[in-house]
Each structure stands twice: as structure tokens, then as C-alpha cells.
Motif scaffolding. Sequence first.
Motif, PDB file in Angstrom:
ATOM      1  N   THR A 138       0.813  -1.232   0.000  1.00 30.39           N
ATOM      2  CA  THR A 138       0.000   0.000   0.000  1.00 30.39           C
ATOM      3  C   THR A 138       0.842   1.276   0.000  1.00 30.39           C
ATOM      4  N   LEU A 139       2.157   1.153  -0.191  1.00 32.45           N
ATOM      5  CA  LEU A 139       3.012   2.329  -0.327  1.00 32.45           C
ATOM      6  C   LEU A 139       2.902   2.866  -1.757  1.00 32.45           C
ATOM      7  N   ALA A 140       3.193   4.158  -1.924  1.00 33.25           N
ATOM      8  CA  ALA A 140       3.120   4.826  -3.220  1.00 33.25           C
ATOM      9  C   ALA A 140       4.478   4.789  -3.910  1.00 33.25           C
ATOM     10  N   TYR A 141       4.451   4.533  -5.240  1.00 34.35           N
ATOM     11  CA  TYR A 141       5.670   4.422  -6.041  1.00 34.35           C
ATOM     12  C   TYR A 141       5.523   5.138  -7.373  1.00 34.35           C
ATOM     13  N   PHE A 142       6.663   5.592  -7.901  1.00 35.94           N
ATOM     14  CA  PHE A 142       6.755   6.094  -9.272  1.00 35.94           C
ATOM     15  C   PHE A 142       7.857   5.291  -9.947  1.00 35.94           C
ATOM     16  N   GLN A 143       7.489   4.552 -10.969  1.00 33.25           N
ATOM     17  CA  GLN A 143       8.445   3.698 -11.691  1.00 33.25           C
ATOM     18  C   GLN A 143       9.275   2.839 -10.733  1.00 33.25           C
ATOM     19  N   GLY A 144       8.611   2.293  -9.723  1.00 33.39           N
ATOM     20  CA  GLY A 144       9.274   1.410  -8.771  1.00 33.39           C
ATOM     21  C   GLY A 144      10.034   2.108  -7.661  1.00 33.39           C
ATOM     22  N   LYS A 145      10.088   3.436  -7.691  1.00 34.60           N
ATOM     23  CA  LYS A 145      10.776   4.197  -6.642  1.00 34.60           C
ATOM     24  C   LYS A 145       9.735   4.741  -5.670  1.00 34.60           C
ATOM     25  N   PRO A 146       9.939   4.556  -4.353  1.00 35.73           N
ATOM     26  CA  PRO A 146       8.933   5.024  -3.390  1.00 35.73           C
ATOM     27  C   PRO A 146       8.837   6.544  -3.335  1.00 35.73           C
ATOM     28  N   PHE A 147       7.630   7.039  -3.044  1.00 39.12           N
ATOM     29  CA  PHE A 147       7.429   8.450  -2.726  1.00 39.12           C
ATOM     30  C   PHE A 147       8.171   8.664  -1.407  1.00 39.12           C
ATOM     31  N   LEU A 148       9.098   9.621  -1.355  1.00 41.81           N
ATOM     32  CA  LEU A 148       9.871   9.913  -0.149  1.00 41.81           C
ATOM     33  C   LEU A 148       9.710  11.379   0.227  1.00 41.81           C
ATOM     34  N   ILE A 149       9.609  11.632   1.522  1.00 36.60           N
ATOM     35  CA  ILE A 149       9.516  12.987   2.048  1.00 36.60           C
ATOM     36  C   ILE A 149      10.731  13.211   2.935  1.00 36.60           C
TER      37      ILE A 149
END
Length: 170
Positions: A138-149
Motif C-alpha cells: 500500500t506504499l506509493a511508487y513512481f516507476q518502482g521508486k517510493p514516494f519519499l519525504i
Amino acid sequence: SRLDIRVGFIHSCKKHPDADSLYVEEIDLGDGAGVHRTVVSGLVRWVPIEEMQNRWVICLANLKPASMRGIKSEAMVLCATANDGSKVELLAPVDTSKVQPGDRVFFEGMEGEPEKILPPKKKYWEAVQPDFKTEDDTLAYFQGKPFLIKTASGETVKCKVATVQGGGIK
């Protein structure tokens, strides 16, 4: 890196006076003390108004403002949609105790300065949006890379939804 994806905090939410399917939110996106952006979202069917109040969200902050039924929307709240269309859930930081409004979301190896306003004719959002997804965790990803803050304390926080697995994010 052209997208300005930020942590936001919804201070208030009400039904749009002229559209049954729309909410009008006042969201702090870190633009300055006491400055809130007006955001119009088509989430009435999916998220009860009580769940839209006083909560953390992830927003796309540099879309060109657009009038939605007479109210100017100044950002977009990001959500994941289940593949079968049965659910829509708000994207939020995993650990809200460590984030502040305006903290930027980044993707490892793709850091850079975002556009001030995305040029609508270039269709940057439309080009990358199909690669925004949630996975089985249920984590968010862009092209397999996690959304990081990156937090003020230098820690890194991921973004997730409550239950949607393998859903598109928009």
C-alpha cells in the motif's frame, strides 16, 4: 522532478455549493504562515466529509489553477484508485508526526527543482501519471521508486494509502 508534490494539511472541508460530487478544501501546503490554498476535489462519493477534516494529504501543488464550477482550485489532492474502481483512498505520509505542510515528495535519483507552474500544453503530469501506483504494501511508487519525504530533521518518510494495493494514483 518537474512536479511539485508536497505534504498538505486539510484545515477545513465543505461541500461545493454548486456541485453535489465536489468538496472544497482549505489546505496548508507550506506557502507561508496562515496561507491556505483552496482545492476542489471530486471525492464526495469516496471519502466522508468527516475524514476530510484535519488530516494530512499529499498534493500536486504546481498545476495551473483551474475553475471548477466557479471556484478556483489551486492544487490537486492525490489518491489511489482500486483497479476495479471500487475504492478511492487519500495518499498520506506514513508517519505524520515527522512532517510539516510544504515538505516535498521526491524520488531517489530524480531530485531537482519543480516548475513554478506546469505548462498545460506540455502535459508533464499526463505523461508521468500512469507510472504512479501503489504496490502490495500500500506504499506509493513512481516507476518502482517510493514516494519519499525529507523531513526538517533530515529523516525520510514514505507515503501510503489505507488499503488499495496495485492501484493507480491520480
